[in-house]
Design a protein around this motif. Sequence first.
Motif, PDB file in Angstrom:
ATOM      1  N   SER A   7       0.809  -1.213   0.000  1.00 19.97           N
ATOM      2  CA  SER A   7       0.000   0.000   0.000  1.00 19.97           C
ATOM      3  C   SER A   7       0.844   1.266   0.000  1.00 19.97           C
ATOM      4  O   SER A   7       0.553   2.216  -0.731  1.00 19.97           O
ATOM      5  CB  SER A   7      -0.937   0.023   1.208  1.00 19.97           C
ATOM      6  OG  SER A   7      -1.812  -1.063   1.151  1.00 19.97           O
ATOM      7  N   GLU A   8       1.889   1.287   0.820  1.00 20.65           N
ATOM      8  CA  GLU A   8       2.686   2.499   0.966  1.00 20.65           C
ATOM      9  C   GLU A   8       3.397   2.900  -0.332  1.00 20.65           C
ATOM     10  O   GLU A   8       3.652   4.071  -0.569  1.00 20.65           O
ATOM     11  CB  GLU A   8       3.752   2.321   2.072  1.00 20.65           C
ATOM     12  CG  GLU A   8       3.194   2.192   3.460  1.00 20.65           C
ATOM     13  CD  GLU A   8       2.763   0.777   3.838  1.00 20.65           C
ATOM     14  OE1 GLU A   8       2.346   0.594   4.982  1.00 20.65           O
ATOM     15  OE2 GLU A   8       2.830  -0.143   2.991  1.00 20.65           O
ATOM     16  N   LEU A   9       3.700   1.918  -1.172  1.00 20.29           N
ATOM     17  CA  LEU A   9       4.428   2.184  -2.412  1.00 20.29           C
ATOM     18  C   LEU A   9       3.567   2.021  -3.656  1.00 20.29           C
ATOM     19  O   LEU A   9       4.019   2.295  -4.756  1.00 20.29           O
ATOM     20  CB  LEU A   9       5.630   1.234  -2.521  1.00 20.29           C
ATOM     21  CG  LEU A   9       6.637   1.287  -1.378  1.00 20.29           C
ATOM     22  CD1 LEU A   9       7.688   0.208  -1.567  1.00 20.29           C
ATOM     23  CD2 LEU A   9       7.276   2.651  -1.298  1.00 20.29           C
ATOM     24  N   ASP A  10       2.345   1.513  -3.491  1.00 23.66           N
ATOM     25  CA  ASP A  10       1.481   1.172  -4.610  1.00 23.66           C
ATOM     26  C   ASP A  10       2.250   0.292  -5.604  1.00 23.66           C
ATOM     27  O   ASP A  10       2.230   0.516  -6.806  1.00 23.66           O
ATOM     28  CB  ASP A  10       0.920   2.420  -5.287  1.00 23.66           C
ATOM     29  CG  ASP A  10      -0.254   2.090  -6.196  1.00 23.66           C
ATOM     30  OD1 ASP A  10      -0.966   1.108  -5.920  1.00 23.66           O
ATOM     31  OD2 ASP A  10      -0.447   2.806  -7.203  1.00 23.66           O
ATOM     32  N   HIS A  11       2.964  -0.693  -5.053  1.00 21.67           N
ATOM     33  CA  HIS A  11       3.796  -1.588  -5.856  1.00 21.67           C
ATOM     34  C   HIS A  11       3.234  -3.001  -5.813  1.00 21.67           C
ATOM     35  O   HIS A  11       3.036  -3.556  -4.744  1.00 21.67           O
ATOM     36  CB  HIS A  11       5.236  -1.572  -5.326  1.00 21.67           C
ATOM     37  CG  HIS A  11       6.163  -2.402  -6.147  1.00 21.67           C
ATOM     38  ND1 HIS A  11       6.663  -1.971  -7.359  1.00 21.67           N
ATOM     39  CD2 HIS A  11       6.665  -3.644  -5.956  1.00 21.67           C
ATOM     40  CE1 HIS A  11       7.433  -2.915  -7.861  1.00 21.67           C
ATOM     41  NE2 HIS A  11       7.449  -3.944  -7.037  1.00 21.67           N
ATOM     42  N   ARG A  12       3.007  -3.572  -6.986  1.00 22.16           N
ATOM     43  CA  ARG A  12       2.446  -4.919  -7.091  1.00 22.16           C
ATOM     44  C   ARG A  12       3.500  -5.971  -6.760  1.00 22.16           C
ATOM     45  O   ARG A  12       4.593  -5.966  -7.295  1.00 22.16           O
ATOM     46  CB  ARG A  12       1.910  -5.141  -8.496  1.00 22.16           C
ATOM     47  CG  ARG A  12       1.257  -6.507  -8.664  1.00 22.16           C
ATOM     48  CD  ARG A  12       0.696  -6.698 -10.037  1.00 22.16           C
ATOM     49  NE  ARG A  12       1.785  -6.725 -10.997  1.00 22.16           N
ATOM     50  CZ  ARG A  12       1.659  -6.385 -12.268  1.00 22.16           C
ATOM     51  NH1 ARG A  12       0.521  -5.991 -12.741  1.00 22.16           N
ATOM     52  NH2 ARG A  12       2.690  -6.433 -13.076  1.00 22.16           N
ATOM     53  N   ILE A  13       3.152  -6.891  -5.867  1.00 18.85           N
ATOM     54  CA  ILE A  13       4.041  -7.992  -5.496  1.00 18.85           C
ATOM     55  C   ILE A  13       3.757  -9.212  -6.353  1.00 18.85           C
ATOM     56  O   ILE A  13       4.649  -9.835  -6.894  1.00 18.85           O
ATOM     57  CB  ILE A  13       3.873  -8.375  -4.009  1.00 18.85           C
ATOM     58  CG1 ILE A  13       4.226  -7.207  -3.128  1.00 18.85           C
ATOM     59  CG2 ILE A  13       4.720  -9.576  -3.668  1.00 18.85           C
ATOM     60  CD1 ILE A  13       3.883  -7.439  -1.676  1.00 18.85           C
ATOM     61  N   THR A  14       2.487  -9.581  -6.441  1.00 21.03           N
ATOM     62  CA  THR A  14       2.102 -10.755  -7.221  1.00 21.03           C
ATOM     63  C   THR A  14       0.692 -10.570  -7.763  1.00 21.03           C
ATOM     64  O   THR A  14      -0.073  -9.758  -7.259  1.00 21.03           O
ATOM     65  CB  THR A  14       2.198 -12.054  -6.383  1.00 21.03           C
ATOM     66  OG1 THR A  14       2.064 -13.183  -7.248  1.00 21.03           O
ATOM     67  CG2 THR A  14       1.134 -12.113  -5.310  1.00 21.03           C
ATOM     68  N   GLN A  15       0.390 -11.318  -8.792  1.00 19.41           N
ATOM     69  CA  GLN A  15      -0.945 -11.307  -9.390  1.00 19.41           C
ATOM     70  C   GLN A  15      -1.622 -12.643  -9.102  1.00 19.41           C
ATOM     71  O   GLN A  15      -0.957 -13.643  -8.854  1.00 19.41           O
ATOM     72  CB  GLN A  15      -0.855 -11.120 -10.903  1.00 19.41           C
ATOM     73  CG  GLN A  15      -0.265  -9.805 -11.330  1.00 19.41           C
ATOM     74  CD  GLN A  15      -0.107  -9.759 -12.837  1.00 19.41           C
ATOM     75  OE1 GLN A  15       0.504 -10.622 -13.437  1.00 19.41           O
ATOM     76  NE2 GLN A  15      -0.685  -8.740 -13.441  1.00 19.41           N
ATOM     77  N   PHE A  16      -2.956 -12.625  -9.179  1.00 20.24           N
ATOM     78  CA  PHE A  16      -3.704 -13.870  -9.022  1.00 20.24           C
ATOM     79  C   PHE A  16      -4.972 -13.804  -9.842  1.00 20.24           C
ATOM     80  O   PHE A  16      -5.394 -12.737 -10.289  1.00 20.24           O
ATOM     81  CB  PHE A  16      -4.015 -14.154  -7.540  1.00 20.24           C
ATOM     82  CG  PHE A  16      -4.908 -13.145  -6.889  1.00 20.24           C
ATOM     83  CD1 PHE A  16      -6.290 -13.300  -6.900  1.00 20.24           C
ATOM     84  CD2 PHE A  16      -4.373 -12.034  -6.257  1.00 20.24           C
ATOM     85  CE1 PHE A  16      -7.113 -12.374  -6.298  1.00 20.24           C
ATOM     86  CE2 PHE A  16      -5.185 -11.109  -5.651  1.00 20.24           C
ATOM     87  CZ  PHE A  16      -6.560 -11.274  -5.669  1.00 20.24           C
ATOM     88  N   ILE A  17      -5.561 -14.985 -10.049  1.00 27.69           N
ATOM     89  CA  ILE A  17      -6.830 -15.104 -10.772  1.00 27.69           C
ATOM     90  C   ILE A  17      -7.798 -15.861  -9.873  1.00 27.69           C
ATOM     91  O   ILE A  17      -7.448 -16.902  -9.322  1.00 27.69           O
ATOM     92  CB  ILE A  17      -6.649 -15.862 -12.101  1.00 27.69           C
ATOM     93  CG1 ILE A  17      -5.744 -15.056 -13.034  1.00 27.69           C
ATOM     94  CG2 ILE A  17      -7.991 -16.156 -12.753  1.00 27.69           C
ATOM     95  CD1 ILE A  17      -5.322 -15.820 -14.260  1.00 27.69           C
ATOM     96  N   LEU A  18      -8.982 -15.309  -9.708  1.00 23.04           N
ATOM     97  CA  LEU A  18     -10.036 -15.964  -8.926  1.00 23.04           C
ATOM     98  C   LEU A  18     -11.069 -16.515  -9.902  1.00 23.04           C
ATOM     99  O   LEU A  18     -11.547 -15.794 -10.776  1.00 23.04           O
ATOM    100  CB  LEU A  18     -10.692 -14.978  -7.948  1.00 23.04           C
ATOM    101  CG  LEU A  18     -11.896 -15.508  -7.165  1.00 23.04           C
ATOM    102  CD1 LEU A  18     -11.499 -16.712  -6.317  1.00 23.04           C
ATOM    103  CD2 LEU A  18     -12.487 -14.404  -6.308  1.00 23.04           C
ATOM    104  N   ARG A  19     -11.394 -17.810  -9.749  1.00 22.34           N
ATOM    105  CA  ARG A  19     -12.359 -18.463 -10.627  1.00 22.34           C
ATOM    106  C   ARG A  19     -13.332 -19.265  -9.789  1.00 22.34           C
ATOM    107  O   ARG A  19     -12.952 -20.030  -8.914  1.00 22.34           O
ATOM    108  CB  ARG A  19     -11.646 -19.396 -11.586  1.00 22.34           C
ATOM    109  CG  ARG A  19     -12.596 -20.125 -12.546  1.00 22.34           C
ATOM    110  CD  ARG A  19     -11.879 -21.072 -13.450  1.00 22.34           C
ATOM    111  NE  ARG A  19     -10.929 -20.348 -14.277  1.00 22.34           N
ATOM    112  CZ  ARG A  19      -9.887 -20.911 -14.878  1.00 22.34           C
ATOM    113  NH1 ARG A  19      -9.661 -22.190 -14.743  1.00 22.34           N
ATOM    114  NH2 ARG A  19      -9.079 -20.192 -15.608  1.00 22.34           N
TER     115      ARG A  19
END
Length: 152
Positions: free
Chosen positions: A136-148
């Motif tokens: 949150s503090e950096l608005d930096h993405r760590i990982t992505q995911f897909i919900l199905r």
Amino acid sequence: MPDHRLSNTVRNASAVNLKYSADLLNLARDYVRAFSAALTAPSEEAEVKAPTRSVPLLLAGRAGETANAAFALSSSGKLTGTVTLQVTGSFEDSEVRVEPDRVSFAEEGDKIVRILAKVGKKMPAGTDFAGAVVISELDHRITQFILRKLGD
């Protein structure tokens, strides 16, 4: 027959998670190293290299079930402080969160982060919803995911 189809779907989802777990662990370690270098660098000219490839985690479940996946964040002990992790994305009526939602880098070692998704009843089956875990503090993405949502 429906049990066989469900078994194959679960087996396929598990195979995807297992296949990409090593890549995700390596990406998380690379991220933490780059993040640590950026925060401990003496000047603002520190080079931060983002991973070149992002492999999403797959979370799949039926309505009312809690789908989950996990990834590791590594710390060499040089980075200190606490960051807040947040889920981004739109998931219909499903509730998605991370656990823990705050990670402290006060000590060396891996931190396991879980993505938990309570699959909503109104969510359409077979449709993929993309999301990400960010600092949150950096608005930096760590990982992505897909919900199905799996069919009934």
